[in-house]
Design a protein around this motif. Structure first.
Motif, PDB file in Angstrom:
ATOM      1  N   ARG A 117     -13.035   0.277  40.864  1.00  0.00           N
ATOM      2  CA  ARG A 117     -14.106   0.619  39.924  1.00  0.00           C
ATOM      3  C   ARG A 117     -13.766   1.893  39.182  1.00  0.00           C
ATOM      4  NH1 ARG A 117     -17.646   3.608  37.796  1.00  0.00           N
ATOM      5  NH2 ARG A 117     -16.752   5.329  38.980  1.00  0.00           N
ATOM      6  N   SER A 163     -17.124   0.543  34.166  1.00  0.00           N
ATOM      7  CA  SER A 163     -18.473   1.051  33.906  1.00  0.00           C
ATOM      8  C   SER A 163     -18.605   1.513  32.463  1.00  0.00           C
ATOM      9  CB  SER A 163     -18.778   2.240  34.831  1.00  0.00           C
ATOM     10  OG  SER A 163     -18.697   1.857  36.178  1.00  0.00           O
ATOM     11  N   ASP A 167     -21.347  -3.013  31.180  1.00  0.00           N
ATOM     12  CA  ASP A 167     -20.312  -3.057  32.206  1.00  0.00           C
ATOM     13  C   ASP A 167     -19.528  -4.361  32.127  1.00  0.00           C
ATOM     14  OD1 ASP A 167     -21.390  -0.632  33.422  1.00  0.00           O
ATOM     15  OD2 ASP A 167     -23.006  -1.913  34.185  1.00  0.00           O
ATOM     16  N   GLY A 192     -21.491   7.947  38.610  1.00  0.00           N
ATOM     17  CA  GLY A 192     -20.507   6.867  38.659  1.00  0.00           C
ATOM     18  C   GLY A 192     -19.824   6.782  40.012  1.00  0.00           C
ATOM     19  N   PHE A 216     -23.770  -3.416  40.474  1.00  0.00           N
ATOM     20  CA  PHE A 216     -23.905  -2.949  39.093  1.00  0.00           C
ATOM     21  C   PHE A 216     -25.280  -3.317  38.525  1.00  0.00           C
ATOM     22  CE2 PHE A 216     -19.570  -1.826  39.249  1.00  0.00           C
ATOM     23  CZ  PHE A 216     -19.207  -1.170  38.079  1.00  0.00           C
TER      24      PHE A 216
END
Length: 260
Positions: A117, A163, A167, A192, A216
């Motif tokens: 991520r 992100s 997203d 984040g 998310f």
């Protein structure tokens, strides 16, 4: 597994999430994980991580504030998690900023994370491209990073999540976009990074792609609702934690998710 069923399972199981994260993010990452319904453990000593990771339900690794002992811990934890078939999430914070960070990021990527991520610039650079990031901030759009994310996911057999205002999440074959959140979210330090911890929590109870989408979406839903009445970053931060906790299975708007 749908996002709402994943949230139900998260709340029912309250999984233990081993978070090796940076100094800036420790408090908010732990609070986000708790508010959502999981149990965080912020353990990073080299002497104990290899023993702890196998008993956790998930591991998350964030390289925001690196040092040699922490790198040793990160690698030992990832190896132990792999050996115990514990899913783990990698957050390559600003890995392009220095040669040292870049080497560490590639070493960790080689240990086969379940999910990667990052922001658009981090994902572009990790895939071998030239992003425009400055420190931990992105200089690229999520759209710019979509091809890099798909390449990275397919090449490393993992889920990659980018992100941004919209997203993007992919396993190399399937991809989804998620809308929502608030313009105040980038104004709260390490939010984040805390999303990485939440992805780990969901990976403990759902398949990796479904888990990442659920995390998310939970974030986006809570962010949009919290931002509706917040007066600024401070009040938003409090309202956001409350909303992560308040949202119940069935509250996540799955229409926010669009599939390629």
């Amino acid at each position: 597994m749908t996002p709402n069923s994943a949230l139900l399972k998260l709340r029912d199981n309250s999984p233990l999430v081993h978070c090796i994260t940076n100094y800036v993010a420790m408090n908010i990452a732990a609070n986000v994980t708790l508010a959502a319904g999981a149990s965080p453990a912020m353990i990073h000593a080299p002497e104990e991580v290899a023993d702890f990771s196998p008993i956790a339900s998930a591991l998350t690794i964030n390289i925001g504030t690196l040092s040699a002992p922490w790198v040793e811990s990160m690698k030992a934890a990832a190896i132990a998690a792999n050996g115990a078939e514990v899913p783990w999430v990698f957050d390559p914070v600003a890995h392009f900023a220095t040669p040292y960070r870049a080497r560490v990021a590639l070493d960790l990527l080689a240990l086969k994370p379940t999910v990667v991520r990052g922001n658009a610039s981090e994902i572009i650079a990790l895939a071998g491209g030239a992003g425009s990031g400055k420190g931990a901030d992105t200089g690229d759009s999520v759209r710019d990073a979509e091809n890099a994310a798909q390449t990275l996911a397919a090449g490393h057999d993992c889920v990659v999540a980018v992100s941004g205002p919209v997203d993007f999440i992919t396993d190399g074959a399937r991809s989804a976009r998620i809308t929502g959140g608030s313009e105040l979210m980038p104004k709260v330090t390490a939010l984040g990074c805390s999303l990485t911890a939440l992805v780990g929590a969901y990976c403990a109870v759902a398949p990796s792609l479904d888990a990442t989408i659920a995390a998310f979406l939970h974030f986006a839903e809570a962010g949009e609702r919290a931002g509706a009445d917040a007066g600024g970053p401070g009040s938003f931060s409090v309202a956001f934690l409350d909303m992560l906790h308040t949202l119940q299975p069935g509250d996540l708007d799955e229409m926010r998710v669009s599939w390629n």
